[in-house]
Enzyme design. Structure first.
Site, mmCIF file in Angstrom:
data_model
loop_
_atom_site.group_PDB
_atom_site.id
_atom_site.type_symbol
_atom_site.label_atom_id
_atom_site.label_comp_id
_atom_site.label_asym_id
_atom_site.label_seq_id
_atom_site.Cartn_x
_atom_site.Cartn_y
_atom_site.Cartn_z
ATOM 1 C CG ASP B 11 -2.018 -0.998 1.156
ATOM 2 O OD1 ASP B 11 -2.061 -1.743 0.154
ATOM 3 O OD2 ASP B 11 -2.848 -1.058 2.075
ATOM 4 C CG ASP B 130 -12.160 -2.928 -1.923
ATOM 5 O OD1 ASP B 130 -11.367 -3.853 -2.192
ATOM 6 O OD2 ASP B 130 -11.845 -1.732 -1.975
#
Lengths: 212, 253
Positions: B11, B130
């Site tokens: 990330d 997601d």
């Protein structure tokens, strides 16, 4: 000594360029240039044809650049300049591609490009990831790359050989998938050597050193 | 035989690696290119960069990261986060990415997946989904880092984007992300069974058995993890050895 990577608006050449540059530097094999100019191809001592995407789109992309295809054909078939095709660039060696529509390839390696049809329904298409190679025939470009070496594949179509003598390696994905083909001064890999870490870099170095 | 892939995910925010617990409380975990090189050397099968603060202004940082990584790592690189248009995909591919991942933009307009796949090929188009559990056996897509419900069924959406040309699904369970309690296996299994492209399981890995379950029970083609690798809890080599011992075909280097 110049190796050209042919840029015909078909995918990412950055990593291929870096991998070839690194191995050319390590082996002292001259310059590597990304180009779409026919005159650069005519002057090259080695030709690499990459290719991502669909066969017809790649074929049209190549034809769209005036004089490029003619320069490749002249160098490879008349002057026996070493040629490496990668992924769809390899598939263009075949007689015909059958992705969406039937399109003629260069016809230098006796094969047809057809959809992979694994005999195990649990196997997904595209064939994506690392698979181990089974070497069918020795070849100078495969020096040091043995059965069991891993290579990175991303494709839904592969070359079905009309002449099995031109297949240098395969892998297993619910049946044989053609991995490397070769004939005279031409070689092609279905996998991406520039993404295949050790075995891939070795193959690139061998190609840069190959004198067919 | 095709091997199951282990994909460390970095990330990235403002050019640095971070990893959020449930997408908040970011902890700085280093330089992305350095980490990429370390993972390359350790035998990771692919790498994934996720730009979690993607804005128009900081786009250049990600292009630069892609370029520098591709110069040093000869392995597949996926980049996602803030990808909205075909032009974004093109720029990332040119910078050095091998695959580009859509997320919110594909929810807002699934046809952007088709346009990108037509232009660059399905092999380089990933759709990141997601999902949160809304009732047993029902999962809904959330966008904007898990804050915004959409009312869209995750399994149906996976089928839709696959038909549009997505070559791979990166499936993250928002219930599990950052919890270290394991993948959401029913969700992973439902999506894997519904689509004929590879599914990458993501969200919730806390130990090596979780990676095994993602493949054996969830039927994922690849497993993605961040924290367990970044903070040195396990090495890539340990993870591969553990999965191989469980009978999963792995690339052992």
């Amino acid at each position: 000594m110049t190796t050209v990577l042919i840029d015909y608006d078909s995918g990412n050449l950055h990593s291929a360029e870096k991998a070839f540059q690194r191995m050319a530097h390590e082996t002292g094999q001259g310059a590597v240039r990304v180009t779409n100019r026919p005159e650069d191809v005519a002057a090259a001592s080695r030709i690499v044809l990459p290719g991502d995407g669909a066969f017809p789109a790649c074929r049209r992309g190549l034809a769209a650049i005036d004089g490029l295809e003619e320069a490749i054909v002249e160098a490879v078939t008349k002057r026996a300049i070493p040629f490496l095709g990668i992924c769809v660039g390899m598939q263009m060696l075949a007689n015909e591609g059958h992705e969406y529509e039937t399109v003629a390839g260069f016809g230098w390696v006796a094969a047809d490009v057809r959809k992979i049809t694994p005999n195990d329904l649990a196997l997904k298409v595209p064939h994506m990831g690392w698979n181990d190679l089974v070497i069918d025939q020795p070849h100078p470009v495969l020096e040091g790359i043995i059965t069991g070496a891993h290579a990175y594949f991303v494709h839904s179509y592969h070359m079905e050989m009309r002449d099995p003598a031109h297949r240098l390696a395969h892998c297993d994905y619910g049946g044989d998938v053609t991995a490397i083909v070769g004939h005279a001064n031409m070689i092609g890999t279905q996998f991406h050597p520039e993404k295949s870490q050790e075995a891939g870099l070795r193959l690139i170095a061998n190609f840069l050193d190959w004198a067919p | 035989m095709l091997k199951t892939r282990i994909i460390p995910c970095l990330d990235v925010a403002d050019g640095r690696v971070v990893k959020g617990v449930n997408f908040v409380d970011l902890i700085d975990a280093g330089d992305p290119v350095e980490q990429a090189r370390a993972y390359d050397a350790a035998g990771a099968d692919e790498l994934c960069f996720l730009d979690i603060h993607a804005t128009h202004e900081n786009r250049g940082t990600m292009y630069d990261l892609a370029t520098r990584t591709a110069e040093q790592c000869f392995m597949p690189l996926t980049i996602g986060g803030g990808v909205r248009t075909v032009e974004d995909v093109r720029n990332l591919l040119l910078a050095g990415a091998d695959k580009v991942s859509f997320n919110s933009a594909a929810v807002a307009d699934p046809d952007v997946v088709a346009r990108a796949a037509d232009k660059f090929g399905s092999q380089c188009i990933v759709v990141a989904i997601d999902a949160k559990t809304v009732s047993p056996g029902k999962w809904e897509i959330f966008t904007h880092g898990g804050r915004k419900p959409t009312g869209i069924d995750a399994v149906e959406f996976a089928k839709l984007v696959t038909q549009k040309g997505a070559g791979e699904i990166l499936l993250t369970s928002m219930d599990r992300d950052g919890t270290k309690s394991g993948f959401n296996l029913p969700l992973t299994r439902a999506v894997s069974d519904a689509v004929n492209v590879p599914v990458i399981a993501s969200g919730g890995v806390g130990n090596l058995d979780h990676l095994v379950e993602g493949v054996t029970i969830g039927k994922a083609s690849a497993v993605l993890a961040a924290s367990i690798f970044h903070f040195g809890t396990y090495t890539i080599g340990e993870a591969k050895a553990h999965m191989a011992k469980a009978g999963i075909p792995m690339r052992l280097t």
